[in-house]
Design a protein around this motif. Sequence first.
Motif, short mmCIF file in Angstrom:
data_model
loop_
_atom_site.label_atom_id
_atom_site.label_comp_id
_atom_site.label_asym_id
_atom_site.label_seq_id
_atom_site.Cartn_x
_atom_site.Cartn_y
_atom_site.Cartn_z
N GLU A 128 -5.67 -14.04 -16.34
CA GLU A 128 -7.14 -13.79 -16.50
C GLU A 128 -7.53 -14.22 -18.05
O GLU A 128 -8.54 -14.55 -18.30
CB GLU A 128 -7.31 -12.03 -16.44
CG GLU A 128 -8.80 -11.65 -16.64
CD GLU A 128 -8.94 -10.18 -16.20
OE1 GLU A 128 -9.76 -9.42 -16.74
OE2 GLU A 128 -8.02 -9.65 -15.42
N MET A 129 -6.44 -13.90 -18.90
CA MET A 129 -6.52 -14.26 -20.39
C MET A 129 -6.65 -15.89 -20.39
O MET A 129 -7.50 -16.19 -21.22
CB MET A 129 -5.08 -13.81 -20.87
CG MET A 129 -5.12 -12.24 -21.43
SD MET A 129 -3.75 -11.83 -22.27
CE MET A 129 -3.17 -13.32 -23.10
N ASN A 130 -6.08 -16.53 -19.36
CA ASN A 130 -6.14 -18.00 -19.53
C ASN A 130 -7.61 -18.27 -19.34
O ASN A 130 -7.99 -19.23 -19.94
CB ASN A 130 -5.23 -18.87 -18.47
CG ASN A 130 -5.12 -20.10 -18.67
OD1 ASN A 130 -5.23 -20.66 -19.86
ND2 ASN A 130 -4.85 -20.70 -17.72
N VAL A 131 -8.44 -17.85 -18.32
CA VAL A 131 -9.72 -17.84 -18.12
C VAL A 131 -10.49 -17.81 -19.32
O VAL A 131 -11.33 -18.45 -19.55
CB VAL A 131 -10.19 -17.07 -16.64
CG1 VAL A 131 -11.74 -17.12 -16.77
CG2 VAL A 131 -9.49 -17.59 -15.65
N TYR A 132 -10.30 -16.70 -19.84
CA TYR A 132 -11.17 -16.18 -21.14
C TYR A 132 -10.65 -17.29 -22.47
O TYR A 132 -11.70 -17.69 -23.04
CB TYR A 132 -10.71 -14.77 -21.54
CG TYR A 132 -11.30 -13.82 -20.80
CD1 TYR A 132 -12.56 -13.81 -20.44
CD2 TYR A 132 -10.49 -12.79 -20.10
CE1 TYR A 132 -13.10 -12.73 -19.58
CE2 TYR A 132 -10.76 -11.56 -19.60
CZ TYR A 132 -12.30 -11.89 -19.25
OH TYR A 132 -12.79 -10.76 -18.40
N PHE A 133 -9.60 -17.82 -22.45
CA PHE A 133 -9.33 -18.69 -23.60
C PHE A 133 -10.22 -19.86 -23.27
O PHE A 133 -10.58 -20.50 -24.03
CB PHE A 133 -7.86 -18.94 -23.73
CG PHE A 133 -7.19 -17.85 -24.07
CD1 PHE A 133 -7.59 -17.00 -25.26
CD2 PHE A 133 -5.79 -17.42 -23.79
CE1 PHE A 133 -6.87 -16.22 -25.76
CE2 PHE A 133 -5.20 -16.52 -24.37
CZ PHE A 133 -5.65 -15.71 -25.20
N GLU A 183 -21.04 -15.21 -27.99
CA GLU A 183 -20.57 -15.19 -26.75
C GLU A 183 -18.81 -15.58 -26.74
O GLU A 183 -18.25 -14.98 -25.82
CB GLU A 183 -21.09 -16.35 -25.86
CG GLU A 183 -20.80 -16.45 -24.55
CD GLU A 183 -21.48 -17.42 -23.49
OE1 GLU A 183 -21.12 -18.06 -22.45
OE2 GLU A 183 -22.70 -17.69 -23.71
N GLY A 184 -18.64 -16.43 -27.83
CA GLY A 184 -17.13 -16.39 -27.82
C GLY A 184 -16.30 -15.32 -28.29
O GLY A 184 -15.24 -15.06 -28.12
N ALA A 185 -17.17 -14.41 -29.16
CA ALA A 185 -16.54 -13.22 -29.61
C ALA A 185 -16.38 -12.35 -28.47
O ALA A 185 -15.38 -11.50 -28.36
CB ALA A 185 -17.45 -12.89 -30.88
N LYS A 186 -17.49 -12.51 -27.61
CA LYS A 186 -17.27 -11.61 -26.39
C LYS A 186 -16.02 -11.90 -25.56
O LYS A 186 -15.46 -11.18 -25.07
CB LYS A 186 -18.70 -11.61 -25.52
CG LYS A 186 -18.50 -10.65 -24.31
CD LYS A 186 -19.91 -10.86 -23.67
CE LYS A 186 -19.61 -12.18 -22.53
NZ LYS A 186 -20.93 -12.37 -21.81
N PHE A 187 -16.00 -13.34 -25.44
CA PHE A 187 -14.81 -13.71 -24.72
C PHE A 187 -13.60 -13.31 -25.53
O PHE A 187 -12.64 -13.16 -24.58
CB PHE A 187 -14.85 -15.29 -24.42
CG PHE A 187 -15.90 -15.59 -23.24
CD1 PHE A 187 -16.28 -14.78 -22.42
CD2 PHE A 187 -16.62 -16.79 -23.74
CE1 PHE A 187 -17.40 -15.11 -21.66
CE2 PHE A 187 -17.70 -17.05 -23.04
CZ PHE A 187 -18.00 -16.53 -21.79
#
Length: 85
Positions: free
Chosen positions: A41-46, A57-61
């Motif tokens: 899940e962290m990889n998806v956000y990265f 949006e980058g800060a949200k991720f």
Amino acid sequence: MRIKYVVSLFALVLSVAYLSQSSIADDAESKETPLEEQMGEMNVYFKKIRKTEDPVEGAKFARSAQETAIKSLAFIPIITEKVTD
């Protein structure tokens, strides 16, 4: 003739043992642990952070990745025992 039969039987037994062992190992490896799920899940956000152009949006991720990282600490008992609040 008997030696050829014994050798072929031995080869058959070895091949069946090898195939059954590899299928058992594949089943054990295919199950994801909760830590692996959190890391995925962290990889998806990265990946989303790298692809986005919008800083908001980058800060949200990044916050979502941070929350996932904090959740994953529960699955690493050796490290969390040493961490003090």
